[in-house]
Design a protein around this motif. Sequence first.
Motif, PDB file in Angstrom:
ATOM      1  N   PRO A  11       0.788  -1.247   0.000  1.00 22.58           N
ATOM      2  CA  PRO A  11       0.000   0.000   0.000  1.00 22.58           C
ATOM      3  C   PRO A  11       0.815   1.288   0.000  1.00 22.58           C
ATOM      4  O   PRO A  11       0.240   2.358  -0.153  1.00 22.58           O
ATOM      5  CB  PRO A  11      -0.815  -0.113   1.292  1.00 22.58           C
ATOM      6  CG  PRO A  11      -0.015  -1.010   2.188  1.00 22.58           C
ATOM      7  CD  PRO A  11       0.752  -1.934   1.307  1.00 22.58           C
ATOM      8  N   PHE A  12       2.136   1.217   0.163  1.00 20.11           N
ATOM      9  CA  PHE A  12       2.889   2.441   0.451  1.00 20.11           C
ATOM     10  C   PHE A  12       3.648   3.044  -0.738  1.00 20.11           C
ATOM     11  O   PHE A  12       4.416   3.981  -0.568  1.00 20.11           O
ATOM     12  CB  PHE A  12       3.868   2.189   1.606  1.00 20.11           C
ATOM     13  CG  PHE A  12       3.179   1.771   2.873  1.00 20.11           C
ATOM     14  CD1 PHE A  12       2.175   2.554   3.418  1.00 20.11           C
ATOM     15  CD2 PHE A  12       3.508   0.586   3.508  1.00 20.11           C
ATOM     16  CE1 PHE A  12       1.520   2.176   4.580  1.00 20.11           C
ATOM     17  CE2 PHE A  12       2.865   0.197   4.667  1.00 20.11           C
ATOM     18  CZ  PHE A  12       1.869   0.994   5.206  1.00 20.11           C
ATOM     19  N   TYR A  13       3.451   2.511  -1.928  1.00 26.61           N
ATOM     20  CA  TYR A  13       4.130   3.058  -3.109  1.00 26.61           C
ATOM     21  C   TYR A  13       3.633   4.470  -3.410  1.00 26.61           C
ATOM     22  O   TYR A  13       2.447   4.752  -3.284  1.00 26.61           O
ATOM     23  CB  TYR A  13       3.863   2.156  -4.317  1.00 26.61           C
ATOM     24  CG  TYR A  13       4.298   2.742  -5.636  1.00 26.61           C
ATOM     25  CD1 TYR A  13       5.654   2.906  -5.920  1.00 26.61           C
ATOM     26  CD2 TYR A  13       3.368   3.153  -6.580  1.00 26.61           C
ATOM     27  CE1 TYR A  13       6.060   3.466  -7.126  1.00 26.61           C
ATOM     28  CE2 TYR A  13       3.759   3.706  -7.787  1.00 26.61           C
ATOM     29  CZ  TYR A  13       5.108   3.865  -8.048  1.00 26.61           C
ATOM     30  OH  TYR A  13       5.500   4.422  -9.237  1.00 26.61           O
ATOM     31  N   ARG A  14       4.572   5.354  -3.763  1.00 25.57           N
ATOM     32  CA  ARG A  14       4.194   6.704  -4.209  1.00 25.57           C
ATOM     33  C   ARG A  14       4.898   6.998  -5.523  1.00 25.57           C
ATOM     34  O   ARG A  14       6.120   6.861  -5.626  1.00 25.57           O
ATOM     35  CB  ARG A  14       4.634   7.760  -3.189  1.00 25.57           C
ATOM     36  CG  ARG A  14       3.872   7.733  -1.885  1.00 25.57           C
ATOM     37  CD  ARG A  14       4.120   9.021  -1.118  1.00 25.57           C
ATOM     38  NE  ARG A  14       3.436  10.122  -1.786  1.00 25.57           N
ATOM     39  CZ  ARG A  14       3.617  11.409  -1.496  1.00 25.57           C
ATOM     40  NH1 ARG A  14       4.488  11.758  -0.574  1.00 25.57           N
ATOM     41  NH2 ARG A  14       2.959  12.344  -2.140  1.00 25.57           N
ATOM     42  N   LYS A  15       4.136   7.431  -6.500  1.00 24.43           N
ATOM     43  CA  LYS A  15       4.730   7.906  -7.752  1.00 24.43           C
ATOM     44  C   LYS A  15       5.479   9.204  -7.484  1.00 24.43           C
ATOM     45  O   LYS A  15       5.131   9.937  -6.570  1.00 24.43           O
ATOM     46  CB  LYS A  15       3.617   8.229  -8.760  1.00 24.43           C
ATOM     47  CG  LYS A  15       3.044   7.040  -9.435  1.00 24.43           C
ATOM     48  CD  LYS A  15       2.447   7.409 -10.779  1.00 24.43           C
ATOM     49  CE  LYS A  15       1.200   8.237 -10.670  1.00 24.43           C
ATOM     50  NZ  LYS A  15       0.408   8.249 -11.906  1.00 24.43           N
ATOM     51  N   GLY A  16       6.448   9.510  -8.319  1.00 23.74           N
ATOM     52  CA  GLY A  16       7.018  10.852  -8.312  1.00 23.74           C
ATOM     53  C   GLY A  16       8.296  11.022  -7.509  1.00 23.74           C
ATOM     54  O   GLY A  16       8.699  12.155  -7.229  1.00 23.74           O
ATOM     55  N   ALA A  17       8.979   9.929  -7.140  1.00 27.19           N
ATOM     56  CA  ALA A  17      10.263  10.074  -6.429  1.00 27.19           C
ATOM     57  C   ALA A  17      11.329  10.579  -7.402  1.00 27.19           C
ATOM     58  O   ALA A  17      11.183  10.474  -8.612  1.00 27.19           O
ATOM     59  CB  ALA A  17      10.668   8.734  -5.822  1.00 27.19           C
ATOM     60  N   SER A  18      12.429  11.122  -6.846  1.00 26.50           N
ATOM     61  CA  SER A  18      13.481  11.699  -7.696  1.00 26.50           C
ATOM     62  C   SER A  18      14.568  10.687  -8.013  1.00 26.50           C
ATOM     63  O   SER A  18      14.751   9.706  -7.305  1.00 26.50           O
ATOM     64  CB  SER A  18      14.171  12.875  -7.016  1.00 26.50           C
ATOM     65  OG  SER A  18      13.280  13.630  -6.311  1.00 26.50           O
ATOM     66  N   ASN A  19      15.319  11.022  -9.055  1.00 24.97           N
ATOM     67  CA  ASN A  19      16.467  10.211  -9.451  1.00 24.97           C
ATOM     68  C   ASN A  19      17.664  10.649  -8.607  1.00 24.97           C
ATOM     69  O   ASN A  19      18.558  11.336  -9.089  1.00 24.97           O
ATOM     70  CB  ASN A  19      16.737  10.406 -10.945  1.00 24.97           C
ATOM     71  CG  ASN A  19      17.881   9.556 -11.442  1.00 24.97           C
ATOM     72  OD1 ASN A  19      18.388   8.695 -10.732  1.00 24.97           O
ATOM     73  ND2 ASN A  19      18.310   9.813 -12.666  1.00 24.97           N
ATOM     74  N   THR A  20      17.640  10.293  -7.321  1.00 23.23           N
ATOM     75  CA  THR A  20      18.729  10.697  -6.446  1.00 23.23           C
ATOM     76  C   THR A  20      19.285   9.485  -5.707  1.00 23.23           C
ATOM     77  O   THR A  20      18.526   8.724  -5.105  1.00 23.23           O
ATOM     78  CB  THR A  20      18.274  11.779  -5.433  1.00 23.23           C
ATOM     79  OG1 THR A  20      19.297  11.941  -4.461  1.00 23.23           O
ATOM     80  CG2 THR A  20      16.991  11.410  -4.728  1.00 23.23           C
ATOM     81  N   PRO A  21      20.613   9.269  -5.786  1.00 21.88           N
ATOM     82  CA  PRO A  21      21.191   8.067  -5.170  1.00 21.88           C
ATOM     83  C   PRO A  21      21.500   8.236  -3.679  1.00 21.88           C
ATOM     84  O   PRO A  21      21.873   7.274  -3.035  1.00 21.88           O
ATOM     85  CB  PRO A  21      22.484   7.856  -5.961  1.00 21.88           C
ATOM     86  CG  PRO A  21      22.883   9.219  -6.420  1.00 21.88           C
ATOM     87  CD  PRO A  21      21.622  10.039  -6.559  1.00 21.88           C
ATOM     88  N   VAL A  22      21.331   9.441  -3.148  1.00 27.40           N
ATOM     89  CA  VAL A  22      21.640   9.642  -1.721  1.00 27.40           C
ATOM     90  C   VAL A  22      20.339   9.885  -0.953  1.00 27.40           C
ATOM     91  O   VAL A  22      19.718  10.936  -1.055  1.00 27.40           O
ATOM     92  CB  VAL A  22      22.620  10.818  -1.512  1.00 27.40           C
ATOM     93  CG1 VAL A  22      22.950  10.966  -0.022  1.00 27.40           C
ATOM     94  CG2 VAL A  22      23.897  10.601  -2.315  1.00 27.40           C
TER      95      VAL A  22
END
Lengths: 299, 213
Positions: free
Chosen positions: B54-65
């Motif tokens: 249930p916890f997936y969110r669209k829209g995260a960034s392409n950031t490795p840190v």
Amino acid sequence: MPNGDRTINAPAIPYRIEFSRDGRHLIAACNDGHLRTWDVSSGKLLTERSRKKEDGPAALLDARHYADLDAQNGIRIWDLSSDAQARTLYGHASRPSRVALSPDGQLVASASEKETSVRLWNASTGQQKHLLADGIGGVAEFAFSPDSETLVSTNYDNDIRIWKTRSGELVRKIESMTGAMFSAEFSPDGKLLLMAGLDETVYVYDAKNWSLLKQLKGHGETIAALAISPDSRMVVTGGFDVITVRNPVKVVFWDLASGKVLRTVNSPHRVVALAFSPDGRWVAMTANEKEISLWQVPA
Amino acid sequence: MNHRLPNRREILESCISRGLLIAGVSMSQTGLLEAWQQTEAASRKPTSAEVLGPFYRKGASNTPVLRAPGDAGFPLKVIGQVVNTKGQRIEGAKVELWHADHHGRYDTRGYKYRAALTPDAQGSYSVDTVMPGHYADRPAQHIHYLISAPGHKTLITQAYFATDPFFEGNPEKNWNKRGIAANKELILPVKLFEGVGEPPHAEIRFDIVLENA
């Protein structure tokens, strides 16, 4: 402190609850697999529809019908009043996880977590009517419009799909959500579609052109359940603590026109289901306790 | 004395020279070696699927840190590669991952411990984060993954930790406890690094094999 302005005790934990059309009875499917009916005014347990343990859990579809699964992933639809089994719907390749019955009783929508489609069935013949392409995450919730002409699915992949039930045509896909909507319901007058879930916000959509009319913010928790009053003027939202269902949460009553909070009460655990009484004076709530809580609706 | 273990190619070459791997049809030694290696690479098994949760969110960034200074929890580096069933890098792949914080809570308001990564030219990805915590309703530590790429089946899966107390020190035996993990291969060994001048951190490697669409 009692959970509710009134509490009806149950021998097992009730899940989804429905008021009978005349408002005199409350019906629930419980975690021991049995279905029970209570008298609302006395709180007395009236009937108990026992089921075999091996038949698994039952899903209450409305005040008169429930569904369970057979070993071949078939969905069995049962009539509560007659104890008669109406139909078994065959077609799912994996275990169905969501089932809904249209308000006119003519259609069943179903989905499995491992499949990326929604099946729409003719409830009287048991024939599959449409196979509708859905998202990749599994259906979180179904909502039928009051006239049974429209079906909404909210998917765990965050997207919302809206279909015409006659043609199977996808009329709108809402891709702007950034969290799953765990609850979705049309207002009884058919004018609004309300959805709420992970991001703690109630989204109010126009059910004609699917434009976003307003957002109700302030519940302050992920929202597990919502219900709309019979006069379509009020909504009640029930919370979900994301660490554990056992943590206490809030239940919030909202005026839809002004967006104002009318009343806030507490639930001992994550809210499982909410239902307005047909006269609009009470909200029944289940929350993983052996009871049904009744909250007085603010005037 | 050289204690380096021979690589796969050296083993195969040794087998050919000792007559242990022989071509059934007329084939040069080099041809035989290539054919064998290609067949092995072509049989890479697609990574097992799990549910999205249930916890997936669209829209995260392409950031490795994902880890900020002072974050609670043991520092964790997650590395891996996204390949097809032939072992080849996939063009245009996207790796979305998300997990609970040290206390077992998902960020439902923002994007803490959530990333949508584009693997590099070799198909590799990596993130700096913290070990996910346990939460009451799902007692095994895990990282959720959603991996998509043009021409390939989108994969939803999870990575688990072999060191998790949930597996009682024996994931080989307990991997299927309470039906939590779909496959033993999803429970990953944890390496511990204690570099000079830097804080200790754990590392897991999760390679992902996607099927063609």
